[in-house]
Design a protein around this motif. Sequence first.
Motif, PDB file in Angstrom:
ATOM      1  N   UNK A  64      -3.283  57.692 -16.441  1.00  0.00           N
ATOM      2  CA  UNK A  64      -3.678  58.515 -15.308  1.00  0.00           C
ATOM      3  C   UNK A  64      -4.248  57.687 -14.162  1.00  0.00           C
ATOM      4  N   UNK A  65      -4.286  56.368 -14.359  1.00  0.00           N
ATOM      5  CA  UNK A  65      -4.768  55.440 -13.337  1.00  0.00           C
ATOM      6  C   UNK A  65      -6.200  55.783 -12.919  1.00  0.00           C
ATOM      7  N   UNK A  66      -7.055  55.942 -13.930  1.00  0.00           N
ATOM      8  CA  UNK A  66      -8.457  56.285 -13.712  1.00  0.00           C
ATOM      9  C   UNK A  66      -9.351  55.117 -14.114  1.00  0.00           C
ATOM     10  N   UNK A  67     -10.513  54.997 -13.479  1.00  0.00           N
ATOM     11  CA  UNK A  67     -11.455  53.960 -13.908  1.00  0.00           C
ATOM     12  C   UNK A  67     -11.993  54.271 -15.299  1.00  0.00           C
ATOM     13  N   UNK A  68     -12.332  53.234 -16.034  1.00  0.00           N
ATOM     14  CA  UNK A  68     -12.914  53.428 -17.358  1.00  0.00           C
ATOM     15  C   UNK A  68     -14.274  54.105 -17.231  1.00  0.00           C
ATOM     16  N   UNK A  69     -14.697  54.862 -18.253  1.00  0.00           N
ATOM     17  CA  UNK A  69     -16.016  55.497 -18.185  1.00  0.00           C
ATOM     18  C   UNK A  69     -17.133  54.474 -17.982  1.00  0.00           C
ATOM     19  N   UNK A  70     -18.117  54.858 -17.189  1.00  0.00           N
ATOM     20  CA  UNK A  70     -19.297  54.009 -17.006  1.00  0.00           C
ATOM     21  C   UNK A  70     -20.184  54.039 -18.243  1.00  0.00           C
ATOM     22  N   UNK A  71     -20.202  55.178 -18.921  1.00  0.00           N
ATOM     23  CA  UNK A  71     -21.020  55.351 -20.116  1.00  0.00           C
ATOM     24  C   UNK A  71     -20.164  56.022 -21.179  1.00  0.00           C
ATOM     25  N   UNK A  72     -20.179  55.501 -22.387  1.00  0.00           N
ATOM     26  CA  UNK A  72     -19.485  56.127 -23.508  1.00  0.00           C
ATOM     27  C   UNK A  72     -20.509  56.356 -24.617  1.00  0.00           C
ATOM     28  N   UNK A  73     -20.751  57.631 -24.933  1.00  0.00           N
ATOM     29  CA  UNK A  73     -21.799  57.978 -25.892  1.00  0.00           C
ATOM     30  C   UNK A  73     -21.351  57.868 -27.335  1.00  0.00           C
ATOM     31  N   UNK A  74     -20.047  57.843 -27.594  1.00  0.00           N
ATOM     32  CA  UNK A  74     -19.519  57.696 -28.955  1.00  0.00           C
ATOM     33  C   UNK A  74     -20.112  58.708 -29.927  1.00  0.00           C
ATOM     34  N   UNK A  75     -20.224  59.957 -29.510  1.00  0.00           N
ATOM     35  CA  UNK A  75     -20.844  60.979 -30.362  1.00  0.00           C
ATOM     36  C   UNK A  75     -19.977  61.303 -31.570  1.00  0.00           C
ATOM     37  N   UNK A  76     -18.673  61.467 -31.366  1.00  0.00           N
ATOM     38  CA  UNK A  76     -17.780  61.752 -32.473  1.00  0.00           C
ATOM     39  C   UNK A  76     -17.912  63.164 -33.012  1.00  0.00           C
ATOM     40  N   UNK A  77     -17.328  63.378 -34.182  1.00  0.00           N
ATOM     41  CA  UNK A  77     -17.270  64.714 -34.767  1.00  0.00           C
ATOM     42  C   UNK A  77     -18.526  65.019 -35.565  1.00  0.00           C
ATOM     43  N   UNK A  78     -18.943  66.286 -35.518  1.00  0.00           N
ATOM     44  CA  UNK A  78     -20.077  66.754 -36.313  1.00  0.00           C
ATOM     45  C   UNK A  78     -20.119  68.270 -36.189  1.00  0.00           C
ATOM     46  N   UNK A  79     -21.099  68.905 -36.792  1.00  0.00           N
ATOM     47  CA  UNK A  79     -21.277  70.328 -36.599  1.00  0.00           C
ATOM     48  C   UNK A  79     -21.578  70.595 -35.129  1.00  0.00           C
ATOM     49  N   UNK A  80     -21.370  71.843 -34.712  1.00  0.00           N
ATOM     50  CA  UNK A  80     -21.580  72.176 -33.300  1.00  0.00           C
ATOM     51  C   UNK A  80     -23.000  71.826 -32.854  1.00  0.00           C
ATOM     52  N   UNK A  81     -23.986  72.197 -33.666  1.00  0.00           N
ATOM     53  CA  UNK A  81     -25.367  71.961 -33.280  1.00  0.00           C
ATOM     54  C   UNK A  81     -25.708  70.490 -33.176  1.00  0.00           C
ATOM     55  N   UNK A 104     -26.411  68.453 -29.736  1.00  0.00           N
ATOM     56  CA  UNK A 104     -27.741  67.843 -29.597  1.00  0.00           C
ATOM     57  C   UNK A 104     -27.638  66.360 -29.259  1.00  0.00           C
ATOM     58  N   UNK A 105     -26.731  65.657 -29.931  1.00  0.00           N
ATOM     59  CA  UNK A 105     -26.563  64.228 -29.648  1.00  0.00           C
ATOM     60  C   UNK A 105     -26.075  64.013 -28.221  1.00  0.00           C
ATOM     61  N   UNK A 106     -25.177  64.876 -27.767  1.00  0.00           N
ATOM     62  CA  UNK A 106     -24.711  64.771 -26.386  1.00  0.00           C
ATOM     63  C   UNK A 106     -25.840  65.041 -25.395  1.00  0.00           C
ATOM     64  N   UNK A 107     -26.612  66.083 -25.659  1.00  0.00           N
ATOM     65  CA  UNK A 107     -27.733  66.412 -24.775  1.00  0.00           C
ATOM     66  C   UNK A 107     -28.661  65.220 -24.608  1.00  0.00           C
ATOM     67  N   UNK A 108     -28.993  64.577 -25.694  1.00  0.00           N
ATOM     68  CA  UNK A 108     -29.913  63.437 -25.631  1.00  0.00           C
ATOM     69  C   UNK A 108     -29.315  62.306 -24.806  1.00  0.00           C
TER      70      UNK A 108
END
Length: 387
Positions: free
Chosen positions: A58-75, A79-83
Amino acid sequence: MTARETPESIVVVLGTRPEIIKFAPVIRECLARDVPFTLVHTGQHYSRELDRVFFEQLDLPAPDVHLDVGSDSHGRQTAAMLEGIEDVLVDVEPDVVLVQGDTNSTLAGALAAAKLNVDVGHVEAGLRSFDREMPEETNRVVVDHVAEYLFTPTEETRLYLEREGVAGQVVVTGNTVVDAVYQYADVAAEKSTVLDDLELSPGEFCLLTAHRAENVDHPDRFRSLLAGVAQFADLTGHEVVYPIHPRAQSRLDEFGVDVPDEIRVIDPLDFLDFLRLESTAALAFTDSGGVQEECCILGTPCVTLRYTTERPETVYVGANCLAGLDPADVVAAGSLMLGKQPDWTIPFGDGRAAERILDALTEVETDTDTAAATVTPTETTATETLQ
């Protein structure tokens, strides 16, 4: 909408491949206008290598931040994303946080911003399936009610928000997926070799996608879905190709569900290859809202393997049919849609949604009545669009 000062800083939060696709026109518009932004990838779709390919294609710049949260329960996932997102926002101090759609990344980005009194812009606001069993429906509703800017794809989605009495400002922009398809369909036709690689001929195969939790997390529903598609394939002689989502594959393994022989399971595809399959398939079976939209734009008839949809416009114009999961109903819906001519009007806009979104965020004054009128072309059909 009144004029506003150009934001000194925007944070774009995304976490799934559909969000990358639908944010691509917005990111490209920011680059064209020299609007500064920070790109945060939550890692909700946890194949980092495949994500990297999407950004490159898509010719987009790479993310400035990658949180690497991955798969888990919704909660836990949210929560990890929020933090992680909160830490970024405290550091960057943006004027606006943009989120798209209805994922956990969308919810986390909006909540983190709202808690810090940062304006939230919701791209693809106002969608409703009216099915609260879907976690995505909860995400949509919550985000719309904390957003300052609500960028709706259609007049109907604007009306949903009006009825709910949202506090933010609503602008009908069209859907950025139209922008993306217009920008990349020709590139896919030129560069993708997926048809040759899979030994497929245009119009001689069907495409299947199935990944939603309400389908693949329940073995009986998953089996029923696959059985219906397989029976259709056996009846019509059309091979079905299924680029399988990692979540769906893990559920097949966990449940011991065998995929019928009529369905060819392949690895997940990059954007250009998948777009090429969508545009050349005789028919698409899907539980994805994004695929419903893309097929409508590309002129490919679609059967939705759900009982509700947050893209009812695709049904209204005749591009899509809700089948549910009963095998007999899936076969009937497939038989109804197979061979349907793509003479429907595209309901999602004219390919300028990203422009309108940036206009609303900057000091350019947007006439919402004009936007609403221009994003629903009455003479452009799916057949004409990509010719």
